[in-house]
Each structure stands twice: as C-alpha cells, then as structure tokens.
Design a protein around this motif. Structure first.
Motif, PDB file in Angstrom:
ATOM      1  N   LEU A 114      -3.068  -9.221   0.569  1.00  0.00           N
ATOM      2  CA  LEU A 114      -1.766  -8.690  -0.138  1.00  0.00           C
ATOM      3  C   LEU A 114      -1.140  -7.347   0.770  1.00  0.00           C
ATOM      4  CD1 LEU A 114      -3.236  -8.452  -3.628  1.00  0.00           C
ATOM      5  CD2 LEU A 114      -1.626 -10.170  -2.748  1.00  0.00           C
ATOM      6  N   SER A 115       0.093  -7.505   0.804  1.00  0.00           N
ATOM      7  CA  SER A 115       0.597  -6.453   1.704  1.00  0.00           C
ATOM      8  C   SER A 115       1.156  -5.374   0.951  1.00  0.00           C
ATOM      9  CB  SER A 115       1.572  -7.148   2.471  1.00  0.00           C
ATOM     10  OG  SER A 115       2.295  -6.267   3.417  1.00  0.00           O
ATOM     11  N   MET A 116       1.474  -4.148   1.229  1.00  0.00           N
ATOM     12  CA  MET A 116       2.072  -2.955   0.743  1.00  0.00           C
ATOM     13  C   MET A 116       2.740  -2.263   1.903  1.00  0.00           C
ATOM     14  SD  MET A 116       0.480   0.810  -0.901  1.00  0.00           S
ATOM     15  CE  MET A 116      -0.103  -0.028  -2.278  1.00  0.00           C
ATOM     16  N   PRO A 117       4.215  -2.350   1.664  1.00  0.00           N
ATOM     17  CA  PRO A 117       5.063  -1.393   2.535  1.00  0.00           C
ATOM     18  C   PRO A 117       4.366  -0.167   2.889  1.00  0.00           C
ATOM     19  CG  PRO A 117       6.431  -2.247   0.627  1.00  0.00           C
ATOM     20  CD  PRO A 117       4.864  -2.482   0.207  1.00  0.00           C
ATOM     21  N   LEU A 118       4.625   0.314   3.969  1.00  0.00           N
ATOM     22  CA  LEU A 118       4.158   1.441   4.694  1.00  0.00           C
ATOM     23  C   LEU A 118       4.636   2.749   3.777  1.00  0.00           C
ATOM     24  CD1 LEU A 118       2.185   3.067   6.617  1.00  0.00           C
ATOM     25  CD2 LEU A 118       4.214   2.897   8.123  1.00  0.00           C
ATOM     26  N   ALA A 119       5.857   2.805   3.556  1.00  0.00           N
ATOM     27  CA  ALA A 119       6.245   3.866   2.794  1.00  0.00           C
ATOM     28  C   ALA A 119       5.561   4.091   1.502  1.00  0.00           C
ATOM     29  CB  ALA A 119       7.665   3.763   2.620  1.00  0.00           C
ATOM     30  N   MET A 120       5.434   3.064   0.783  1.00  0.00           N
ATOM     31  CA  MET A 120       4.725   3.105  -0.522  1.00  0.00           C
ATOM     32  C   MET A 120       3.050   3.757  -0.408  1.00  0.00           C
ATOM     33  SD  MET A 120       4.102   0.038  -3.322  1.00  0.00           S
ATOM     34  CE  MET A 120       5.979   0.246  -4.097  1.00  0.00           C
ATOM     35  N   PHE A 121       2.705   3.072   0.524  1.00  0.00           N
ATOM     36  CA  PHE A 121       1.002   3.511   0.786  1.00  0.00           C
ATOM     37  C   PHE A 121       1.118   4.995   1.069  1.00  0.00           C
ATOM     38  CE2 PHE A 121      -2.111   4.389   4.047  1.00  0.00           C
ATOM     39  CZ  PHE A 121      -3.294   4.051   3.134  1.00  0.00           C
ATOM     40  N   VAL A 122       1.918   5.488   2.009  1.00  0.00           N
ATOM     41  CA  VAL A 122       2.134   6.928   2.197  1.00  0.00           C
ATOM     42  C   VAL A 122       2.165   7.824   1.143  1.00  0.00           C
ATOM     43  CG1 VAL A 122       3.298   8.798   3.811  1.00  0.00           C
ATOM     44  CG2 VAL A 122       2.626   6.553   4.878  1.00  0.00           C
ATOM     45  N   TYR A 123       3.340   7.341   0.362  1.00  0.00           N
ATOM     46  CA  TYR A 123       3.876   8.097  -0.830  1.00  0.00           C
ATOM     47  C   TYR A 123       2.953   7.950  -2.021  1.00  0.00           C
ATOM     48  CZ  TYR A 123       8.696   8.865   1.228  1.00  0.00           C
ATOM     49  OH  TYR A 123       9.623   9.512   1.839  1.00  0.00           O
ATOM     50  N   THR A 124       2.024   7.027  -2.086  1.00  0.00           N
ATOM     51  CA  THR A 124       0.933   7.016  -3.035  1.00  0.00           C
ATOM     52  C   THR A 124       0.006   8.090  -2.715  1.00  0.00           C
ATOM     53  OG1 THR A 124       1.355   4.954  -3.542  1.00  0.00           O
ATOM     54  CG2 THR A 124      -0.569   5.351  -4.033  1.00  0.00           C
ATOM     55  N   LEU A 125      -0.553   8.095  -1.314  1.00  0.00           N
ATOM     56  CA  LEU A 125      -1.215   9.171  -0.853  1.00  0.00           C
ATOM     57  C   LEU A 125      -0.925  10.746  -1.265  1.00  0.00           C
ATOM     58  CD1 LEU A 125      -2.748   7.765   2.439  1.00  0.00           C
ATOM     59  CD2 LEU A 125      -3.622   7.641   0.408  1.00  0.00           C
ATOM     60  N   LEU A 126       0.541  10.773  -0.748  1.00  0.00           N
ATOM     61  CA  LEU A 126       0.938  12.232  -1.023  1.00  0.00           C
ATOM     62  C   LEU A 126       1.071  12.643  -2.724  1.00  0.00           C
ATOM     63  CD1 LEU A 126       4.006  12.193   1.091  1.00  0.00           C
ATOM     64  CD2 LEU A 126       1.972  13.400   1.455  1.00  0.00           C
ATOM     65  N   TYR A 127       1.235  11.226  -3.411  1.00  0.00           N
ATOM     66  CA  TYR A 127       1.446  11.451  -4.958  1.00  0.00           C
ATOM     67  C   TYR A 127       0.247  12.029  -5.624  1.00  0.00           C
ATOM     68  CZ  TYR A 127       3.039  10.783  -9.553  1.00  0.00           C
ATOM     69  OH  TYR A 127       3.492  10.874 -11.024  1.00  0.00           O
ATOM     70  N   GLY A 128      -0.965  11.420  -5.102  1.00  0.00           N
ATOM     71  CA  GLY A 128      -2.320  11.872  -5.360  1.00  0.00           C
ATOM     72  C   GLY A 128      -2.647  13.252  -5.354  1.00  0.00           C
ATOM     73  N   GLY A 129      -2.234  13.639  -4.057  1.00  0.00           N
ATOM     74  CA  GLY A 129      -2.726  14.945  -3.502  1.00  0.00           C
ATOM     75  C   GLY A 129      -1.815  16.030  -4.429  1.00  0.00           C
ATOM     76  N   MET A 130      -0.586  15.667  -4.837  1.00  0.00           N
ATOM     77  CA  MET A 130       0.216  16.781  -5.570  1.00  0.00           C
ATOM     78  C   MET A 130      -0.115  16.793  -6.796  1.00  0.00           C
ATOM     79  SD  MET A 130       2.362  18.097  -3.184  1.00  0.00           S
ATOM     80  CE  MET A 130       0.716  17.686  -2.173  1.00  0.00           C
ATOM     81  N   THR A 131      -0.689  15.777  -7.602  1.00  0.00           N
ATOM     82  CA  THR A 131      -1.197  15.717  -8.979  1.00  0.00           C
ATOM     83  C   THR A 131      -2.398  16.900  -9.084  1.00  0.00           C
ATOM     84  OG1 THR A 131      -2.775  14.010  -8.664  1.00  0.00           O
ATOM     85  CG2 THR A 131      -0.588  13.486  -9.466  1.00  0.00           C
TER      86      THR A 131
END
Length: 235
Positions: A19-36
C-alpha cells in the motif's frame, strides 16, 4: 471528488503489503501527532497578542497547526482522509496523557530531591491538572477539528474557491468558527462553576478568531503548496 495526486515511486511511503501513501500525507501525519501532544504542554502559559491586550493560552499555536494540517489534507486528499487523521490523533494524545500520569506517580530521584527541589516542584505544579481539564481538552479537540473539516469542505461547493484567494477565505472562515466553538467547549467544561468565565471566554474567542483570520489562510496556502511539491517531486 479529489483524487490523491500521483506520487513518484521513490518519494512515496510503501507498506510491506504494497500500500502506498503520498509523501506529503505521511509527513503531515507525523507533524499532526506531534502537535496534538505539544498543544497540551504549551497550554499552561498565557501570552499577550501584541499589539492588542488580548491574552491566549499558548496551546493555540500548535492547535492552529492542527487546523492547518487537517484543512490541507482535506483540500488534497478529501474530507474522509482528513477525518481519519483527526480520529487517530487521539492515540498520541491519550498515550501522552497516560505517560504524564505515570511520570507524576513515580518517585523522584534522591539527587533531584536534594539538589533540584525547585525544579521538581515546578514540574509537578505545572503538569498536575484536574480531571475537568483532562476531559475538556479531548472533547473540544474532536468537536472543533471535525467541525473545521466539515465547514472547510462544505464551503468548497462544486469546485468553487479552488484558487489561492478562495482557499484562504475558506480556511479563515472554517478556522474562525471552529476555534470559537473550541473555546466555548473547553472553557465551559474546564472552569465553569469555579469562577466567572465571561472575560476569559470573550478574550479566548476574540484572540483565536483574530489568529485564525490573520495566520491560518497563509499557512494553509503554504501547506497545500508544500504538499504538492512533496508529492510532485521527480525521482
């Protein structure tokens, strides 16, 4: 209907199942978790919004980034993808709360008690909060961010507002309304009955709406362009 933009193979994140995830979605998901997680830590300090006299708890800054990230994901990958990120945001939020309680319950080292008692007292005083605050944060988080995604998506209509100006206007409106709701929920659940919350409520709502109108449109525009650049890089 917004289909994810095709990502070049070297810059997509691929799971063992293919399964492939766009790079931007992967990067933004990591940032999202950190910001919470960071939002809960910074919330203990109130800052003044120069040049006004408005004061706001500092957790709004990472929280506004949560709004920006969720709006960016909704713009590029659709509302359902953004909603999934919001719901999964409970995972780092919950784990950080549990770990904080564990650390507070564990005894401090003899060296810290002997040589850094002031630091220990400050740490425990800041991070020990009531159950109402712990309940108010997740409640306001889920309602306001899902509301932000819904308003942002609904204002898009059938393709209107695809230009930069339309994107900025939708981002400002959705963020301002959702942040106002966030303030009402959080302050009411956390502090109602302990003191008169009227002034705090008004100040928080005005400050958050002000920041939403001034900062969020620019940040969403930057976030969308950055995501498209990440997903569009050639190998």
């Amino acid at each position: 209907m917004n289909d994810p933009p095709p990502a070049a193979a070297p810059f997509a994140v691929t799971t063992p199942r293919g399964l492939s995830m766009p790079l931007a979605m992967f990067v933004y998901t990591l940032l999202y978790g950190g910001m919470t997680v960071l939002a809960g830590v910074l919330a203990f300090k109130q800052v003044q919004l120069w040049p006004t006299s408005l004061a706001v708890e500092s957790g709004i800054f990472p929280f506004l980034l949560l709004v920006v990230i969720s709006s960016t994901l909704s713009q590029l990958y659709g509302r359902e993808a953004a909603k999934r990120i919001v719901w999964w945001g409970f995972l780092p939020l919950g784990l950080s709360a549990l770990l904080m309680q564990l650390v507070l319950a564990l005894p401090a080292s003899p060296e810290m008690i002997a040589f850094r008692p002031d630091d220990l007292a400050a740490f425990e005083r800041v991070h020990q909060s009531t159950w109402r605050v712990w309940m108010a944060g997740p409640a306001s988080y889920i309602v306001s961010l899902l509301l932000n995604i819904w308003i942002f998506d609904r204002l898009r209509g059938r393709g209107e507002g695809e230009g930069t100006l339309g994107l900025m206007i939708r981002g400002a409106i959705a963020s301002a309304l959702s942040q106002a709701v966030d303030s009402v929920i959080f302050i009411t659940l956390a502090f109602y009955g302990e003191f008169d919350i009227t002034d705090l409520m008004i100040g928080q709502v005005l400050a958050k709406v002000f920041l939403s109108v001034v900062l969020v449109p620019l940040l969403i525009t930057f976030g969308v362009r950055t995501a498209r650049w990440l997903d569009g890089r050639a190998g």
